[in-house]
Design a protein around this motif. Sequence first.
Motif, PDB file in Angstrom:
ATOM      1  N   ALA A  15       0.824  -1.213   0.000  1.00 25.49           N
ATOM      2  CA  ALA A  15       0.000   0.000   0.000  1.00 25.49           C
ATOM      3  C   ALA A  15       0.859   1.265   0.000  1.00 25.49           C
ATOM      4  N   GLN A  16       2.129   1.098   0.359  1.00 21.68           N
ATOM      5  CA  GLN A  16       3.020   2.252   0.575  1.00 21.68           C
ATOM      6  C   GLN A  16       3.053   3.251  -0.600  1.00 21.68           C
ATOM      7  N   PRO A  17       3.266   2.784  -1.858  1.00 19.40           N
ATOM      8  CA  PRO A  17       3.352   3.761  -2.954  1.00 19.40           C
ATOM      9  C   PRO A  17       2.071   4.575  -3.128  1.00 19.40           C
ATOM     10  N   ILE A  18       0.929   4.005  -2.771  1.00 14.91           N
ATOM     11  CA  ILE A  18      -0.337   4.724  -2.956  1.00 14.91           C
ATOM     12  C   ILE A  18      -0.452   5.870  -1.938  1.00 14.91           C
ATOM     13  N   TYR A  19      -0.125   5.580  -0.683  1.00 20.58           N
ATOM     14  CA  TYR A  19      -0.129   6.641   0.335  1.00 20.58           C
ATOM     15  C   TYR A  19       0.921   7.689   0.004  1.00 20.58           C
ATOM     16  N   ASP A  20       2.058   7.211  -0.520  1.00 17.97           N
ATOM     17  CA  ASP A  20       3.155   8.112  -0.855  1.00 17.97           C
ATOM     18  C   ASP A  20       2.709   9.099  -1.936  1.00 17.97           C
ATOM     19  N   ARG A  21       2.096   8.605  -2.991  1.00 17.31           N
ATOM     20  CA  ARG A  21       1.652   9.463  -4.093  1.00 17.31           C
ATOM     21  C   ARG A  21       0.576  10.434  -3.631  1.00 17.31           C
ATOM     22  N   ALA A  22      -0.365   9.939  -2.814  1.00 13.81           N
ATOM     23  CA  ALA A  22      -1.483  10.777  -2.388  1.00 13.81           C
ATOM     24  C   ALA A  22      -1.071  11.739  -1.272  1.00 13.81           C
ATOM     25  N   GLY A  23       0.065  11.451  -0.606  1.00 10.26           N
ATOM     26  CA  GLY A  23       0.497  12.309   0.484  1.00 10.26           C
ATOM     27  C   GLY A  23      -0.354  12.131   1.731  1.00 10.26           C
ATOM     28  N   MET A  24      -0.427  10.882   2.214  1.00 11.79           N
ATOM     29  CA  MET A  24      -1.146  10.625   3.455  1.00 11.79           C
ATOM     30  C   MET A  24      -0.270   9.771   4.357  1.00 11.79           C
ATOM     31  N   VAL A  25      -0.282  10.093   5.645  1.00 12.57           N
ATOM     32  CA  VAL A  25       0.548   9.336   6.588  1.00 12.57           C
ATOM     33  C   VAL A  25       0.048   7.904   6.708  1.00 12.57           C
ATOM     34  N   GLN A  26       1.000   6.969   6.696  1.00 14.72           N
ATOM     35  CA  GLN A  26       0.705   5.557   6.925  1.00 14.72           C
ATOM     36  C   GLN A  26       1.520   5.158   8.157  1.00 14.72           C
ATOM     37  N   LEU A  27       0.838   5.044   9.268  1.00 13.72           N
ATOM     38  CA  LEU A  27       1.520   4.768  10.530  1.00 13.72           C
ATOM     39  C   LEU A  27       1.223   3.330  10.933  1.00 13.72           C
ATOM     40  N   SER A  28       2.224   2.465  10.819  1.00 10.47           N
ATOM     41  CA  SER A  28       1.946   1.056  11.105  1.00 10.47           C
ATOM     42  C   SER A  28       2.327   0.684  12.531  1.00 10.47           C
ATOM     43  N   PRO A  29       1.412   0.089  13.259  1.00 12.96           N
ATOM     44  CA  PRO A  29       1.727  -0.355  14.616  1.00 12.96           C
ATOM     45  C   PRO A  29       2.693  -1.533  14.650  1.00 12.96           C
ATOM     46  N   THR A  30       2.746  -2.372  13.607  1.00 13.12           N
ATOM     47  CA  THR A  30       3.487  -3.637  13.727  1.00 13.12           C
ATOM     48  C   THR A  30       4.554  -3.880  12.678  1.00 13.12           C
ATOM     49  N   THR A  31       4.543  -3.136  11.577  1.00 13.15           N
ATOM     50  CA  THR A  31       5.492  -3.458  10.520  1.00 13.15           C
ATOM     51  C   THR A  31       6.924  -3.252  11.018  1.00 13.15           C
ATOM     52  N   SER A  32       7.732  -4.332  10.919  1.00 16.66           N
ATOM     53  CA  SER A  32       9.065  -4.259  11.529  1.00 16.66           C
ATOM     54  C   SER A  32      10.174  -4.447  10.509  1.00 16.66           C
ATOM     55  N   HIS A  33       9.825  -4.545   9.235  1.00 12.31           N
ATOM     56  CA  HIS A  33      10.867  -4.753   8.241  1.00 12.31           C
ATOM     57  C   HIS A  33      11.763  -3.526   8.177  1.00 12.31           C
ATOM     58  N   PRO A  34      13.096  -3.705   8.267  1.00 10.86           N
ATOM     59  CA  PRO A  34      13.987  -2.534   8.310  1.00 10.86           C
ATOM     60  C   PRO A  34      13.884  -1.656   7.055  1.00 10.86           C
ATOM     61  N   MET A  35      13.402  -2.213   5.947  1.00 11.85           N
ATOM     62  CA  MET A  35      13.335  -1.430   4.720  1.00 11.85           C
ATOM     63  C   MET A  35      11.995  -0.716   4.545  1.00 11.85           C
ATOM     64  N   TRP A  36      11.100  -0.883   5.512  1.00  9.45           N
ATOM     65  CA  TRP A  36       9.769  -0.341   5.260  1.00  9.45           C
ATOM     66  C   TRP A  36       9.679   1.175   5.463  1.00  9.45           C
ATOM     67  N   ALA A  37       9.894   1.629   6.673  1.00 10.25           N
ATOM     68  CA  ALA A  37       9.724   3.062   6.942  1.00 10.25           C
ATOM     69  C   ALA A  37      10.600   3.949   6.051  1.00 10.25           C
ATOM     70  N   PRO A  38      11.852   3.569   5.790  1.00 10.15           N
ATOM     71  CA  PRO A  38      12.666   4.415   4.916  1.00 10.15           C
ATOM     72  C   PRO A  38      12.128   4.503   3.492  1.00 10.15           C
ATOM     73  N   GLY A  39      11.168   3.645   3.130  1.00  5.67           N
ATOM     74  CA  GLY A  39      10.689   3.568   1.752  1.00  5.67           C
ATOM     75  C   GLY A  39       9.861   4.762   1.313  1.00  5.67           C
ATOM     76  N   SER A  40       9.305   5.539   2.234  1.00  4.13           N
ATOM     77  CA  SER A  40       8.526   6.718   1.849  1.00  4.13           C
ATOM     78  C   SER A  40       8.527   7.698   3.008  1.00  4.13           C
ATOM     79  N   PRO A  41       8.608   8.990   2.705  1.00  2.00           N
ATOM     80  CA  PRO A  41       8.573   9.977   3.796  1.00  2.00           C
ATOM     81  C   PRO A  41       7.238   9.977   4.536  1.00  2.00           C
ATOM     82  N   TRP A  42       6.238   9.315   3.985  1.00  2.00           N
ATOM     83  CA  TRP A  42       4.913   9.294   4.619  1.00  2.00           C
ATOM     84  C   TRP A  42       4.734   8.065   5.526  1.00  2.00           C
TER      85      TRP A  42
END
Lengths: 234, 288, 378
Positions: C117-144
Motif C-alpha cells: 500500500a506504501q506507494p499509494i499513500y506516498d503518491r497521495a500524500g497521506m501518513v501511513q503509521l503502522s503499529p506492527t510493521t518491523s521490516h527494516p526497509m519499510w519506513a525508509p521507503g517513503s517519507p509518509w
Amino acid sequence: MLELRGVSTRYGPVQVLWNLSLTVREGELVCLLGGNASGKSTTMKTILGLVHPFRGEIAFRGQPIHRATPAQVVRAGIAPVLESRRIFPELTVYENLLMGAYTRADAAGIRQDIDRVYDRFPLLRQRRGQLGGTLSGGEQQMLAIARALLARPRMLIMDEPSMGLSPLYVERTFEIIQGLNREGIAILLVEQNANMALAIADRGYVLQTGRIVLSDTAQNLVNHPMMRKAYLEL
Amino acid sequence: MLVPQLINGLTQGSLYALVAIGFVLIFGTMNLVTFAHGEVYMMGAFAGALAMTVWHLPWFVALAMGMAAAWVLGFLIEKIAFRPLRTAGHMPPLLITIGLSIILKDLAVILFGAENRPVPSIYEQTIRVAGIQISVLQIVILGVAAGLVVLLRLLIQGTKIGRAMRATAQDHEAAYAMGVNVHRVFSIAFALASCLGGAAGVMIGIYYNAVYPVMGAAAGLKGFAACIFGGLTSIPGAILGGIIIGVVENLTVQFLASGYRDVVAFLVMVIVLVLRPQGLLGRKLRTV
Amino acid sequence: MKEGIMKRRTLMRLLTVLGLAFLAAPSAWSAEPIHIAVSAPLTGNFAEYGQNWQKAINMAVEWINAAGGINGRPIEILYGDSKSDPKDSAALAQKFTSDSRIAAEIGDFSSTASMAAQPIYDRAGMVQLSPTTSHPMWAPGSPWSFGIVGTQAGEGPFMARYAIEKLGKKKIAVLHINNDWGIASKDYFIHAAKEMGAQILGVESYFETDKDFTAVLTKLRGLKPELIYVPSFYNEMALMSKQREKLGWTDAVVMGPGSLYSPKLLELGGSSVNGLYTSAVFFPNDPRPEVQKFVKGFEGKYKATPNMFAAVAYDAINLMAETIRKVGADRKAIRDELAKTKNFPGVTGKINFTERRDVIKDYRHLVVKNGQFTLFDK
Ligand SMILES: Nc1ncnc2c1ncn2[C@@H]1O[C@H](COP(=O)(O)OP(=O)(O)OP(=O)(O)O)[C@@H](O)[C@H]1O
Ligand SMILES: [Mg+2]
C-alpha cells in the motif's frame, strides 16, 4: 435336485448364455461338455451365484437360488471346484481347507472333516503346513477337491478338473470324482475332455456358443454322430 | 549424537510404518489406493487430542478413541467412495478420495480451527541406557507401534476374518466362491487400515504436542512412500520402509541440514525403486 | 418457557442498545468529526491481531472523545478489512486516500501488506503509521511511512547484549525459522553477538510447517552450546521446548526475540518454557502509570489482559491524536509534526522517530519463571 430353467446370462452388454435349461438329479453325475468359450464356466458361475442370470430361474432342492450370494449357495449345499484350481497360493494347505469350510461354524465338525479328507488324501496331511502355491498341479487339484468337500456339499460343481494335469493325475482325478459320486454326492462336471467325462457320467449336456445343443445319457452321447465328429477324438 | 538420532528416526519411522501398513492393507485386498488416508490419520489425531484436552482422559484411552474414530471414518469412506464404484476401475475411487481428503481437511478447519491444537505432554522423563539418554515417550511410542503390529499379526494370522482377508487379497473371486463376504472383508480391511492410521495420528500428536488440519499431507505421502518402498503388498516391507524413511530423515538433519530431510528420504526411495522395481519385499499380503 | 425468557432478554438488550444510540448520537457532538482510517486484518489468518488492534483503538478513541475529543472535535475511525493481504491493503489505500475527510491512516499489519500500500499513500500524500510493521526497509521507503514497533536491526543487538553481557553466555547456537523475518532476525543477532566476542557454534533452520524438532535439537545438542538463540514464534517455541524437555536436554538456556512474548507461549509450553529468556516492547506488569492505566482500562472493558498487538495499536492512535491536536487535521502538517515526535510516552516505551521514521525501542528484559513472564533483574 438342481434345476436351471431358461437361464440367460450376460457380462455387461455381451450375452453369453441363451435360454439354458439343465437338471441334475439326486446322486447323479452329469457332465457339461463344450469347446472353448462355449459358456461352461459361465454356467458354473451362474449356478454358484458369482454372476446372476438376467432371465430364467435356478432351483436347488426346490429353493430358488438365482438371486443368492455364493455364501448362500455354499450353505445350501453346492461346493465349487473352480477352473484351474484357484488354490490360495500363500495360505497353507490347512488354511486352504479351512477356507472351504468358511460358511460353517461347527469347529468340531470341521476338525473331523479335515481329518477325514487327510485320510482320503494322505499327501495333504503330510503337506498341511506348506503353502498352497508350492504344491504341484496334481496336488493342488487334490487340495481343491478336498477344500470343496469341507463345505459338506450335497453337490459338487467342478470346472475342468483334468485341465493341465499329467495323465496319471487325470486318471486319479476321475477316480476320485467317481468315488465321491458313489458316496452319494451329486456332481456337475464341466469338461472339455469328453471321452473321460462320458466314461464316468450318467448323463451329459453339450453346450455350443451358450446354447444347449444336445442332451442325452452318456451312453447315447458317446455314440452320437455329431459328438463323434466334433468332440470325441477317435 | 548418532545413537540418539537413530532412536529419533526409529520412533518417527515406526509411526510412518503404521500409516504404510494401512496402504498395504487397502492395496493388498482391494488393489486400490486411497488419497484420504492422511486425512483419516489427521482426524484420528484430533479425536485423540480432544480426548486428552477436553475430557482429560489418559493417553491410552485417547489412543483408543482416536483409533475408533478413524475406524468409523474409514468404514464410511469405503462405503461412500469405494463400494459403489467397485467395478468402475481404478480412477474414479482415486479421484473421489482426493476430493474426500480436501473435504476432510476443510471440515477439520471448520470444526477445530486452522491453527495448532496443543496436545499435553506425557512421559517427559528420560532414562539412561549405556550412557545414552533415551526419552521414555519414545520408548512408549515404539512400544505402541510394536504392540499394534503384533495385534495385527495375531488378527491376520490367527483369526477367521484375518484368513479371509489374506484369501481375498490373493484371489478375491475364489474367496467369494468359498462363501467369503468380500464386501465385508474390504470394509474391515479399510477400517482396520484407517484405525492404524488413527493410532499413528494420536501418537504423533502426543510426540510433537500438536495436531493441525494439514498434518495428514506429509504423513500420507511418507506412509505411501514407505508402502511402495516395501513392495506395496508386504506388511514387513511397509514396516521396513517406514523405519528406513524415518531414520534417513533424521540422519539427514544430523549430517546435512534440516531442509534436506524430505528430499533425501525420497531420493533414497527412488534409488531403491530403480534397483528393485518390485520394492524391498514385493510379495502378496501374507504374513506380518 | 426457556425460549420465552431468551427472547425477552434479547429484546430488552436490543431496546437498550437502540435507546442508547438514540440518546448518544445527535446530542453529543455538534462539531465535524476527525476521520482516521485503519487498515487491518479483521478477518482471515491474522484476524486475531486485527481484532486486538480494534479493541485497543476503540477504547482509546472512547477515552479521547469522552474527554472532549481533539479541540472539541470527536475522532471517528473508519475501519477497512485488509485480511493483511497486499491486494486488499492496496485497494483500501486507494479508497482511503481518495476520501477527502480522512486525515491519516493507521496500518497495515504485516510488512508485506504495508509495503504493497506504501506507494499509494506516498503518491497521495497521506501518513501511513503502522503499529506492527518491523521490516527494516519499510519506513525508509517513503517519507509518509512511520513504524513504531521497532525493527530487527534494533532488536538483534539488544538480544545479543542480553545473552552475552547480562547472562554471560558466549557459546551460542542459533535455530531460526526459515523465512524473511527469521533470516533477518538471526543475521542481526549473529552480527552483533560476534562483535561482542561470542562464539557461534552452529546455525540451523526449520520451516514454518515443521512440527518435529527432535532431530535438529539432537544435532544442536551435540555442539554443546551454553545458549540457543531461537528467532521463532510462540507456537513453534512451545513445541520445541516440550520436545527438548522430553529429550532431556536441560543444560543450555533458550532465548528468543519478542515474537515469543505471548500468554500463548505459557499456555502451550507449560513448564517446558520455564527459564526461557525473551524481551518485550510491552509488558503489562510494567509499573509505569501510562501502562497501568491502559492495562486496567483494557481489562475492565474486555476481561482480558492486552497483548503487544493491542499495545502498539493503542500507542499508534494516541500518537496520532496527539499530533492532530497540535497541528490540526491537515495531511501534510500531520506528517511533518509526526516526524518531529519527541519522547512520546507510549505504553510500549518512549517514541522518538529516527531519520528513517522508525523507532529504536527500549525493550524489557524478560524471563519465564513459574509459568509467568517476569522482569529480569540482575
Ligand atoms: N467376466 C467376463 N466378462 C466378459 N466376458 C466374459 C467374462 N467371462 C467370460 N466371458 C466371455 O464369455 C464367453 C464364455 O466364457 P466361458 O469362460 O464361460 O467359456 P468356457 O466354456 O468356460 O471356456 P473355456 O473352455 O476356455 O474355459 C467367452 O466368450 C468369454 O470371452
Ligand atoms: Mg471355462
